[in-house]
Design a protein around this motif. Sequence first.
Motif, PDB file in Angstrom:
ATOM      1  N   GLU A   1       2.575   5.466   2.400  1.00  0.00           N
ATOM      2  CA  GLU A   1       1.727   6.352   1.594  1.00  0.00           C
ATOM      3  C   GLU A   1       2.433   6.730   0.292  1.00  0.00           C
ATOM      4  N   SER A   2       3.724   7.007   0.376  1.00  0.00           N
ATOM      5  CA  SER A   2       4.488   7.332  -0.832  1.00  0.00           C
ATOM      6  C   SER A   2       4.541   6.146  -1.786  1.00  0.00           C
ATOM      7  N   ALA A   3       4.632   4.941  -1.237  1.00  0.00           N
ATOM      8  CA  ALA A   3       4.646   3.743  -2.076  1.00  0.00           C
ATOM      9  C   ALA A   3       3.321   3.599  -2.823  1.00  0.00           C
ATOM     10  N   PHE A   4       2.197   3.902  -2.156  1.00  0.00           N
ATOM     11  CA  PHE A   4       0.896   3.851  -2.836  1.00  0.00           C
ATOM     12  C   PHE A   4       0.837   4.897  -3.951  1.00  0.00           C
TER      13      PHE A   4
ATOM     14  N   TYR B   1       0.899   6.038  -9.766  1.00  0.00           N
ATOM     15  CA  TYR B   1       1.571   6.727 -10.882  1.00  0.00           C
ATOM     16  C   TYR B   1       1.968   5.718 -11.965  1.00  0.00           C
ATOM     17  N   TYR B   2       2.578   4.598 -11.572  1.00  0.00           N
ATOM     18  CA  TYR B   2       3.022   3.624 -12.564  1.00  0.00           C
ATOM     19  C   TYR B   2       1.849   2.905 -13.236  1.00  0.00           C
ATOM     20  N   LEU B   3       0.743   2.738 -12.518  1.00  0.00           N
ATOM     21  CA  LEU B   3      -0.457   2.187 -13.164  1.00  0.00           C
ATOM     22  C   LEU B   3      -0.961   3.158 -14.234  1.00  0.00           C
ATOM     23  N   ALA B   4      -0.945   4.464 -13.941  1.00  0.00           N
ATOM     24  CA  ALA B   4      -1.375   5.472 -14.918  1.00  0.00           C
ATOM     25  C   ALA B   4      -0.444   5.464 -16.128  1.00  0.00           C
ATOM     26  N   GLU B   5       0.843   5.322 -15.910  1.00  0.00           N
ATOM     27  CA  GLU B   5       1.805   5.248 -17.019  1.00  0.00           C
ATOM     28  C   GLU B   5       1.546   4.006 -17.869  1.00  0.00           C
TER      29      GLU B   5
ATOM     30  N   HIS C   1      -7.121  -1.813  -9.762  1.00  0.00           N
ATOM     31  CA  HIS C   1      -5.926  -1.665  -8.918  1.00  0.00           C
ATOM     32  C   HIS C   1      -5.857  -0.277  -8.274  1.00  0.00           C
ATOM     33  N   VAL C   2      -6.290   0.747  -9.000  1.00  0.00           N
ATOM     34  CA  VAL C   2      -6.268   2.095  -8.428  1.00  0.00           C
ATOM     35  C   VAL C   2      -7.226   2.178  -7.247  1.00  0.00           C
TER      36      VAL C   2
ATOM     37  N   ALA D   1      -6.097   3.044  -3.584  1.00  0.00           N
ATOM     38  CA  ALA D   1      -6.685   4.244  -2.989  1.00  0.00           C
ATOM     39  C   ALA D   1      -7.309   3.919  -1.642  1.00  0.00           C
ATOM     40  N   ARG D   2      -7.977   2.757  -1.521  1.00  0.00           N
ATOM     41  CA  ARG D   2      -8.562   2.350  -0.238  1.00  0.00           C
ATOM     42  C   ARG D   2      -7.467   2.178   0.812  1.00  0.00           C
ATOM     43  N   LYS D   3      -6.401   1.477   0.426  1.00  0.00           N
ATOM     44  CA  LYS D   3      -5.284   1.249   1.359  1.00  0.00           C
ATOM     45  C   LYS D   3      -4.638   2.591   1.746  1.00  0.00           C
ATOM     46  N   LYS D   4      -4.509   3.475   0.770  1.00  0.00           N
ATOM     47  CA  LYS D   4      -3.913   4.786   1.033  1.00  0.00           C
ATOM     48  C   LYS D   4      -4.809   5.580   1.988  1.00  0.00           C
TER      49      LYS D   4
END
Length: 163
Positions: A116-119, A124-128, A143-144, A148-151
Amino acid sequence: SFTLLISEAVVSTQSTGDLKQRYQIFISRYEAEMTAIRHQEQELLAGKEQIAEMLLDIETEKAKIGDTIELFKTKDSELREFLSQHERASEEDQVDQQIEPKTTLCKQYLSLCAEESAFDDGIYYLAEALRNGVIDIQIFLKHVRSLARKKFMVRALINKVKE
């Protein structure tokens, strides 16, 4: 000749008196020197006893120091052996062993929390990347949504494991 005899007797008496006086002076000097020598001898004997006691003390201290050195060498070798045994295991292995969950359920929970932390990090890095203009909004959203689905699925499993 009688006067000569008397004068010889007077001279002889004076010589005898003079000799006795010189003898008395010699004897008194001799006795004074002997007294001083005896006194020095007593001081030397007392000093000899003190030196003998000091030598015994030094030998005792030397033995104690030798024992202490042997003890330190023993403790040093034990410490070096202990350190060499414990340095062999890497720090990472030690940390993993200390925080490794005991049960299968706990292992699964830990793994799901890490996932979950990896997601979260991925989002976060996609937003950056979007903010810096590295990717466009279409790629970001695609990708988000996937992450999000996987999370969501991981979050559901975490809730099941908690129960």
